[in-house]
Design an enzyme around this catalytic site. Structure first.
Site, PDB file in Angstrom:
ATOM      1  N   ALA A 265       0.863  -1.177   0.000  1.00 48.90           N
ATOM      2  CA  ALA A 265       0.000   0.000   0.000  1.00 48.90           C
ATOM      3  C   ALA A 265       0.900   1.227   0.000  1.00 48.90           C
ATOM      4  O   ALA A 265       2.050   1.163   0.444  1.00 48.90           O
ATOM      5  CB  ALA A 265      -0.894  -0.019   1.235  1.00 48.90           C
TER       6      ALA A 265
ATOM      7  N   GLY B 220       0.690  -5.016   0.821  1.00 46.35           N
ATOM      8  CA  GLY B 220      -0.494  -5.091  -0.033  1.00 46.35           C
ATOM      9  C   GLY B 220      -0.195  -5.699  -1.398  1.00 46.35           C
ATOM     10  O   GLY B 220      -1.088  -6.252  -2.040  1.00 46.35           O
TER      11      GLY B 220
ATOM     12  N   GLU C 235      -0.411  -9.295  -0.859  1.00 46.75           N
ATOM     13  CA  GLU C 235      -1.831  -9.584  -0.616  1.00 46.75           C
ATOM     14  C   GLU C 235      -2.639  -9.530  -1.916  1.00 46.75           C
ATOM     15  O   GLU C 235      -3.536 -10.339  -2.134  1.00 46.75           O
ATOM     16  CB  GLU C 235      -2.367  -8.593   0.428  1.00 46.75           C
ATOM     17  CG  GLU C 235      -1.686  -8.813   1.777  1.00 46.75           C
ATOM     18  CD  GLU C 235      -1.925  -7.684   2.774  1.00 46.75           C
ATOM     19  OE1 GLU C 235      -1.744  -6.508   2.387  1.00 46.75           O
ATOM     20  OE2 GLU C 235      -2.280  -7.978   3.923  1.00 46.75           O
TER      21      GLU C 235
ATOM     22  N   GLU D  21       4.756  -5.044   7.047  1.00 47.65           N
ATOM     23  CA  GLU D  21       3.998  -4.015   7.781  1.00 47.65           C
ATOM     24  C   GLU D  21       4.504  -3.837   9.204  1.00 47.65           C
ATOM     25  O   GLU D  21       4.448  -2.745   9.767  1.00 47.65           O
ATOM     26  CB  GLU D  21       2.506  -4.374   7.810  1.00 47.65           C
ATOM     27  CG  GLU D  21       1.800  -4.264   6.464  1.00 47.65           C
ATOM     28  CD  GLU D  21       1.847  -5.533   5.621  1.00 47.65           C
ATOM     29  OE1 GLU D  21       2.661  -6.440   5.924  1.00 47.65           O
ATOM     30  OE2 GLU D  21       1.067  -5.611   4.656  1.00 47.65           O
TER      31      GLU D  21
HETATM   32  N1  CO8 Z   1       4.590   3.225  -0.701  1.00 45.29           N
HETATM   33  C1  CO8 Z   1       4.978   4.385  -1.270  1.00 45.29           C
HETATM   34  N2  CO8 Z   1       6.107   4.512  -1.951  1.00 45.29           N
HETATM   35  C2  CO8 Z   1       6.912   3.432  -2.071  1.00 45.29           C
HETATM   36  C3  CO8 Z   1       6.571   2.199  -1.501  1.00 45.29           C
HETATM   37  C4  CO8 Z   1       5.340   2.114  -0.797  1.00 45.29           C
HETATM   38  N3  CO8 Z   1       4.890   0.962  -0.267  1.00 45.29           N
HETATM   39  N4  CO8 Z   1       7.569   1.310  -1.762  1.00 45.29           N
HETATM   40  C5  CO8 Z   1       8.481   1.978  -2.474  1.00 45.29           C
HETATM   41  N5  CO8 Z   1       8.107   3.266  -2.666  1.00 45.29           N
HETATM   42  C6  CO8 Z   1       8.819   4.329  -3.382  1.00 45.29           C
HETATM   43  C7  CO8 Z   1       9.977   4.858  -2.556  1.00 45.29           C
HETATM   44  O1  CO8 Z   1       9.522   5.804  -1.635  1.00 45.29           O
HETATM   45  C8  CO8 Z   1      10.850   5.429  -3.638  1.00 45.29           C
HETATM   46  O2  CO8 Z   1      10.317   6.687  -4.029  1.00 45.29           O
HETATM   47  P1  CO8 Z   1      11.264   8.007  -4.101  1.00 45.29           P
HETATM   48  O3  CO8 Z   1      12.225   7.684  -5.211  1.00 45.29           O
HETATM   49  O4  CO8 Z   1      10.295   9.096  -4.404  1.00 45.29           O
HETATM   50  O5  CO8 Z   1      11.926   8.098  -2.789  1.00 45.29           O
HETATM   51  C9  CO8 Z   1      10.661   4.470  -4.810  1.00 45.29           C
HETATM   52  O6  CO8 Z   1       9.428   3.788  -4.543  1.00 45.29           O
HETATM   53  C10 CO8 Z   1      11.753   3.440  -4.928  1.00 45.29           C
HETATM   54  O7  CO8 Z   1      11.880   2.770  -3.665  1.00 45.29           O
HETATM   55  P2  CO8 Z   1      13.274   2.645  -2.882  1.00 45.29           P
HETATM   56  O8  CO8 Z   1      14.168   3.812  -3.180  1.00 45.29           O
HETATM   57  O9  CO8 Z   1      12.947   2.391  -1.441  1.00 45.29           O
HETATM   58  O10 CO8 Z   1      13.880   1.344  -3.573  1.00 45.29           O
HETATM   59  P3  CO8 Z   1      14.882   0.285  -2.929  1.00 45.29           P
HETATM   60  O11 CO8 Z   1      15.338  -0.590  -4.038  1.00 45.29           O
HETATM   61  O12 CO8 Z   1      15.914   0.972  -2.109  1.00 45.29           O
HETATM   62  O13 CO8 Z   1      13.993  -0.586  -1.913  1.00 45.29           O
HETATM   63  C11 CO8 Z   1      12.043  -1.806  -1.219  1.00 45.29           C
HETATM   64  C12 CO8 Z   1      12.948  -1.388  -2.401  1.00 45.29           C
HETATM   65  C13 CO8 Z   1      12.791  -2.765  -0.308  1.00 45.29           C
HETATM   66  C14 CO8 Z   1      10.841  -2.531  -1.833  1.00 45.29           C
HETATM   67  C15 CO8 Z   1      11.593  -0.548  -0.449  1.00 45.29           C
HETATM   68  O14 CO8 Z   1      11.066   0.403  -1.361  1.00 45.29           O
HETATM   69  C16 CO8 Z   1      10.539  -0.808   0.595  1.00 45.29           C
HETATM   70  O15 CO8 Z   1      10.864  -1.337   1.656  1.00 45.29           O
HETATM   71  N6  CO8 Z   1       9.279  -0.408   0.330  1.00 45.29           N
HETATM   72  C17 CO8 Z   1       8.200  -0.465   1.286  1.00 45.29           C
HETATM   73  C18 CO8 Z   1       7.716  -1.894   1.452  1.00 45.29           C
HETATM   74  C19 CO8 Z   1       6.632  -1.931   2.503  1.00 45.29           C
HETATM   75  O16 CO8 Z   1       6.835  -1.634   3.667  1.00 45.29           O
HETATM   76  N7  CO8 Z   1       5.425  -2.359   2.091  1.00 45.29           N
HETATM   77  C20 CO8 Z   1       4.299  -2.483   2.965  1.00 45.29           C
HETATM   78  C21 CO8 Z   1       3.474  -1.239   2.964  1.00 45.29           C
HETATM   79  S1  CO8 Z   1       2.151  -1.280   4.130  1.00 45.29           S
HETATM   80  C22 CO8 Z   1       0.970  -2.220   3.383  1.00 45.29           C
HETATM   81  O17 CO8 Z   1       1.100  -2.687   2.284  1.00 45.29           O
HETATM   82  C23 CO8 Z   1      -0.304  -2.432   4.142  1.00 45.29           C
HETATM   83  C24 CO8 Z   1      -1.376  -3.017   3.223  1.00 45.29           C
HETATM   84  C25 CO8 Z   1      -2.695  -3.106   3.879  1.00 45.29           C
HETATM   85  C26 CO8 Z   1      -3.433  -1.797   3.964  1.00 45.29           C
HETATM   86  C27 CO8 Z   1      -4.881  -2.070   4.223  1.00 45.29           C
HETATM   87  C28 CO8 Z   1      -5.473  -1.034   5.149  1.00 45.29           C
HETATM   88  C29 CO8 Z   1      -6.892  -1.362   5.583  1.00 45.29           C
END
Ligand code: CO8
Length: 258
Positions: A66, A109, A112, A132
């Site tokens: 998400a 997500g 999921e 998460e």
């Molecule tokens: N949300 C928003 N932006 C994201 C996300 C995300 N989940 N993942 C990556 N991005 C963005 C980064 O912010 C970055 O943007 P910018 O260049 O503007 O800074 C761009 O994508 C590239 O990402 P990274 O620079 O971080 O790339 P890396 O290669 O260094 O890392 C990773 C890749 C490991 C995938 C890293 O991006 C990461 O850890 N991402 C987040 C993963 C995460 O925590 N996901 C879970 C999110 S919570 C969720 O999904 C809950 C779902 C249920 C909700 C339901 C509610 C009722």
């Protein structure tokens, strides 16, 4: 111009494709993605020419979860009143078989969403996770439920409590992915599976989906009873007559989805 802002769609030979297209954000799932994917999936589901749907990502990710930037300032009352993200239920209500072709990160997500598909195939470079916990929250689109049903309590607890990623090989070993293929072969494999399904009777594929999905909701005895009744119903279709006649006559069946 496409009616969708965050996805690309195409249809060929009875197979529709939805490609998540926010590569700069690793296809993070915001409200617009939810609206686009569920609208597209519902439209394909209503189209009798579409017999299978492939969902995939673009760039390095299937979907990295998400959208954390969209969620960051969300408060309980707002999320609860809007039943935030409940709209993904529209996707699991789709009766056309869905194949997730997981090309890269499938986190939170994203994992999921992949698990909402009927068949999950993975590139050998795919990575799955429910991170998460690292954000101080828990899965919210089915991670604690569908992952547990797919891989069992041991691995689901391991993934959800530590936030560690699972590679594609472990995902296949654990029952999360149906197949793992080399990255170059991912879409060809997805289309081969979708094309195979597209040639079946759409009535029969819908019956299969209904029956298998009920296995997650019911006791064995009730499930077996339901399956038997669906089988009995299938005897009322033209496609049963055609399928069995074609077998006996040693020819390919010509299903009419009726
Ligand atoms: N949300 C928003 N932006 C994201 C996300 C995300 N989940 N993942 C990556 N991005 C963005 C980064 O912010 C970055 O943007 P910018 O260049 O503007 O800074 C761009 O994508 C590239 O990402 P990274 O620079 O971080 O790339 P890396 O290669 O260094 O890392 C990773 C890749 C490991 C995938 C890293 O991006 C990461 O850890 N991402 C987040 C993963 C995460 O925590 N996901 C879970 C999110 S919570 C969720 O999904 C809950 C779902 C249920 C909700 C339901 C509610 C009722």
């Amino acid at each position: 111009m496409s009616q969708y802002q965050t996805i690309l769609t195409e249809t060929a030979d009875g197979v529709a494709t939805i490609t998540l297209n926010r590569p700069e954000a690793l296809n993070a799932l915001n409200m617009q993605v939810l609206t686009d994917v569920t609208d597209a999936a519902a439209a394909f589901d209503a189209d009798p020419e579409v017999k299978a749907i492939v969902i995939t990502g673009s760039g390095r990710a299937f979907a990295a979860g998400a959208d954390i930037k969209e969620m960051k300032d969300l408060d309980f009352a707002t999320a609860y009143k809007a039943d935030w993200f409940a709209g993904w239920r529209r996707l699991t209500g789709v009766r056309t078989p869905i194949i997730a072709a997981v090309n890269g990160f499938a986190l939170g997500g994203g994992c999921e969403l992949a698990m909402m598909a009927d068949i999950l195939i993975a590139s050998s470079k795919a990575k799955f996770g429910q991170p998460e916990i690292n954000l101080g929250v828990l899965p919210g689109m089915g991670g604690s439920q569908r992952l547990t049903r797919a891989v069992g309590k041991a691995k689901a607890m391991d993934m959800c409590l530590t936030g560690r990623m699972m590679d594609a090989q472990e995902a296949e070993r654990s029952g999360l992915a149906a197949r793992v293929v080399e990255p170059e072969a991912l879409m060809d494999t997805a289309y081969e599976i979708a094309g195979t399904i597209a040639k079946k009777s759409a009535v029969a594929t819908m019956l299969v989906k209904e029956a298998v999905n009920l296995a997650f909701e019911t006791t064995l005895e009730q499930g077996l009873n339901f399956e038997r009744r669906l089988f009995h119903s299938s005897l009322a279709t033209n496609d049963q007559v055609e399928g069995m006649s074609a077998f006996v006559e040693k020819r390919d069946p010509n299903f009419t989805d009726s």
